[in-house]
Scaffold this motif. Structure first.
Motif, PDB file in Angstrom:
ATOM      1  N   SER A  84       0.708  -1.254  -0.210  1.00  0.00           N
ATOM      2  CA  SER A  84      -0.035   0.007  -0.100  1.00  0.00           C
ATOM      3  C   SER A  84       0.880   1.295  -0.086  1.00  0.00           C
ATOM      4  N   TYR A  85       0.220   2.354  -0.486  1.00  0.00           N
ATOM      5  CA  TYR A  85       0.943   3.655  -0.506  1.00  0.00           C
ATOM      6  C   TYR A  85       0.126   4.796   0.179  1.00  0.00           C
ATOM      7  N   SER A  86       0.799   5.454   0.882  1.00  0.00           N
ATOM      8  CA  SER A  86       0.292   6.536   1.562  1.00  0.00           C
ATOM      9  C   SER A  86       0.720   7.931   0.737  1.00  0.00           C
ATOM     10  N   THR A  87      -0.601   8.671   0.443  1.00  0.00           N
ATOM     11  CA  THR A  87      -0.199   9.852  -0.513  1.00  0.00           C
ATOM     12  C   THR A  87       0.166  11.017   0.123  1.00  0.00           C
ATOM     13  N   CYS A  88       0.906  11.746  -0.506  1.00  0.00           N
ATOM     14  CA  CYS A  88       1.390  13.254   0.137  1.00  0.00           C
ATOM     15  C   CYS A  88       0.200  14.333  -0.029  1.00  0.00           C
ATOM     16  N   SER A  89      -1.017  13.942  -0.724  1.00  0.00           N
ATOM     17  CA  SER A  89      -1.995  14.925  -0.964  1.00  0.00           C
ATOM     18  C   SER A  89      -3.160  14.308  -1.027  1.00  0.00           C
ATOM     19  N   SER A  90      -4.346  14.783  -1.143  1.00  0.00           N
ATOM     20  CA  SER A  90      -5.515  14.112  -1.008  1.00  0.00           C
ATOM     21  C   SER A  90      -5.893  13.517  -2.342  1.00  0.00           C
ATOM     22  N   ILE A  91      -6.640  12.187  -2.334  1.00  0.00           N
ATOM     23  CA  ILE A  91      -6.799  11.836  -3.698  1.00  0.00           C
ATOM     24  C   ILE A  91      -8.342  11.927  -3.871  1.00  0.00           C
ATOM     25  N   SER A  92      -9.000  12.753  -3.232  1.00  0.00           N
ATOM     26  CA  SER A  92     -10.540  13.390  -3.568  1.00  0.00           C
ATOM     27  C   SER A  92     -10.691  13.471  -5.146  1.00  0.00           C
ATOM     28  N   SER A  93      -9.576  13.947  -5.557  1.00  0.00           N
ATOM     29  CA  SER A  93      -9.619  14.481  -6.970  1.00  0.00           C
ATOM     30  C   SER A  93      -8.508  13.545  -7.586  1.00  0.00           C
ATOM     31  N   PRO A  94      -8.650  12.367  -8.366  1.00  0.00           N
ATOM     32  CA  PRO A  94      -7.576  11.376  -8.612  1.00  0.00           C
ATOM     33  C   PRO A  94      -6.568  12.115  -9.710  1.00  0.00           C
ATOM     34  N   ALA A  95      -5.669  11.337  -9.834  1.00  0.00           N
ATOM     35  CA  ALA A  95      -4.435  11.534 -10.629  1.00  0.00           C
ATOM     36  C   ALA A  95      -4.987  11.803 -12.080  1.00  0.00           C
ATOM     37  N   THR A  96      -4.643  12.721 -12.807  1.00  0.00           N
ATOM     38  CA  THR A  96      -4.658  12.864 -14.276  1.00  0.00           C
ATOM     39  C   THR A  96      -3.713  12.725 -15.074  1.00  0.00           C
ATOM     40  N   ALA A  97      -3.786  12.530 -16.235  1.00  0.00           N
ATOM     41  CA  ALA A  97      -2.813  12.501 -17.403  1.00  0.00           C
ATOM     42  C   ALA A  97      -1.930  13.408 -17.200  1.00  0.00           C
ATOM     43  N   GLY A  98      -0.561  13.322 -16.963  1.00  0.00           N
ATOM     44  CA  GLY A  98       0.506  14.440 -16.867  1.00  0.00           C
ATOM     45  C   GLY A  98       0.646  14.911 -15.424  1.00  0.00           C
ATOM     46  N   HIS A  99      -0.285  14.445 -14.546  1.00  0.00           N
ATOM     47  CA  HIS A  99      -0.568  14.894 -13.111  1.00  0.00           C
ATOM     48  C   HIS A  99      -0.393  13.907 -12.245  1.00  0.00           C
ATOM     49  N   PRO A 100       0.702  12.977 -12.025  1.00  0.00           N
ATOM     50  CA  PRO A 100       0.648  11.895 -10.896  1.00  0.00           C
ATOM     51  C   PRO A 100       0.476  12.321  -9.557  1.00  0.00           C
ATOM     52  N   ILE A 101       0.034  11.318  -8.819  1.00  0.00           N
ATOM     53  CA  ILE A 101       0.007  11.826  -7.247  1.00  0.00           C
ATOM     54  C   ILE A 101       1.410  11.284  -6.541  1.00  0.00           C
ATOM     55  N   ASN A 102       1.830  12.131  -5.684  1.00  0.00           N
ATOM     56  CA  ASN A 102       3.236  11.858  -5.147  1.00  0.00           C
ATOM     57  C   ASN A 102       2.789  10.779  -3.826  1.00  0.00           C
ATOM     58  N   ALA A 103       3.576   9.722  -3.622  1.00  0.00           N
ATOM     59  CA  ALA A 103       3.443   8.874  -2.603  1.00  0.00           C
ATOM     60  C   ALA A 103       4.523   8.329  -2.064  1.00  0.00           C
ATOM     61  N   ARG A 104       4.287   7.553  -0.998  1.00  0.00           N
ATOM     62  CA  ARG A 104       5.587   6.714  -0.529  1.00  0.00           C
ATOM     63  C   ARG A 104       4.790   5.333  -0.030  1.00  0.00           C
ATOM     64  N   THR A 105       5.565   4.463   0.055  1.00  0.00           N
ATOM     65  CA  THR A 105       5.182   3.097   0.316  1.00  0.00           C
ATOM     66  C   THR A 105       4.815   2.935   1.992  1.00  0.00           C
ATOM     67  N   ALA A 106       3.695   2.562   2.108  1.00  0.00           N
ATOM     68  CA  ALA A 106       3.259   2.414   3.621  1.00  0.00           C
ATOM     69  C   ALA A 106       3.313   0.957   4.175  1.00  0.00           C
ATOM     70  N   VAL A 107       2.979   0.234   3.369  1.00  0.00           N
ATOM     71  CA  VAL A 107       2.922  -1.635   3.811  1.00  0.00           C
ATOM     72  C   VAL A 107       3.582  -2.084   2.620  1.00  0.00           C
ATOM     73  N   ASP A 108       4.583  -3.059   2.757  1.00  0.00           N
ATOM     74  CA  ASP A 108       5.253  -3.796   1.684  1.00  0.00           C
ATOM     75  C   ASP A 108       5.349  -5.187   2.330  1.00  0.00           C
ATOM     76  N   GLU A 109       4.546  -6.002   2.354  1.00  0.00           N
ATOM     77  CA  GLU A 109       4.861  -7.427   3.225  1.00  0.00           C
ATOM     78  C   GLU A 109       4.085  -8.524   2.682  1.00  0.00           C
ATOM     79  N   VAL A 110       4.165  -9.494   3.197  1.00  0.00           N
ATOM     80  CA  VAL A 110       3.487 -10.801   3.060  1.00  0.00           C
ATOM     81  C   VAL A 110       2.692 -10.981   4.131  1.00  0.00           C
TER      82      VAL A 110
END
Length: 212
Positions: A118-144
């Motif tokens: 999973s990823y935690s966003t650095c800004s709200s995703i109430s307005s999803p990413a659009t072409a050319g404007h990705p969401i900045n994020a960091r890894t929150a969980v990466d495990e089995v």
């Protein structure tokens, strides 16, 4: 994750309609009680209750689910305020990278082992990413995750974009508040960059039109 594994959502749901007729499966009392708690207060803290649910109490017809050959979404209850669903994943199958905009989710693995990221966003995703404007994020969980696992709490901006892939046959429970809807659609993403500095690019819905 490659979407070829998934079959089509309509096939999965049609199979489950047959399954309920053939096997007469109905949500057990513990799920009815969960729905009543949500009806009384969708914002109630329910992690302890969800963590007490066992696979055995659900009496799922696993042989019939296995014969489906695809991911099966078992919708237990849904209102605009909440959704309760069980998911069955055959080995090697999974759900692509998708979001839960403005939602709180309790995710509980009841059976099997799966890769969860999973990823935690650095800004709200109430307005999803659009072409050319990705969401900045960091890894929150990466495990089995190995069942029975404690529930994971997904919240706005915290692990609210995730993907999962079954290492073995899996069953998990999702409790989402509020539900997806026209004003809150599910979006899909492709991640680029390193785990500390990611860009999430919105992509079309996967081939199976699969939503969580």
């Amino acid at each position: 994750i490659n979407a070829e594994y998934m079959g089509t959502l309509s096939e999965c749901l049609f199979f489950f309609a047959m399954l309920r007729n053939d096997w007469n499966w109905e949500p057990p009392p513990i799920l009815h009680d969960l729905v009543r708690l949500l009806e009384a207060n969708p914002a109630a803290p329910l992690a302890a209750y969800v963590d007490a649910i066992s696979l055995e109490e659900l009496h799922l017809p696993l042989p019939a689910l296995r014969r489906s050959g695809c991911i099966v979404d078992i919708l237990v209850a849904q209102t605009p305020d909440f959704t309760v669903a069980l998911w069955f994943l055959p080995p090697g199958m999974g759900l692509p990278l998708h979001d839960h905009p403005g939602m709180h989710v309790l995710f509980r693995l009841l059976y099997g082992d799966l890769n969860y990221r999973s990823y935690s966003t650095c800004s709200s995703i109430s307005s999803p990413a659009t072409a050319g404007h990705p969401i900045n994020a960091r890894t929150a969980v990466d495990e089995v995750l190995a069942a029975p696992a404690a529930s994971l709490h997904i919240a706005p901006g915290t692990g609210d974009i995730h993907t999962l892939h079954a290492k073995t046959e899996c069953v998990f429970l999702d409790v989402m508040t509020p539900s997806y809807g026209p004003e809150r659609p599910c979006s899909y993403y492709r991640a680029t960059g390193s785990s500390d500095c990611l860009q999430l690019h919105r992509v079309p819905a996967c081939k199976a039109d699969c939503v969580t």
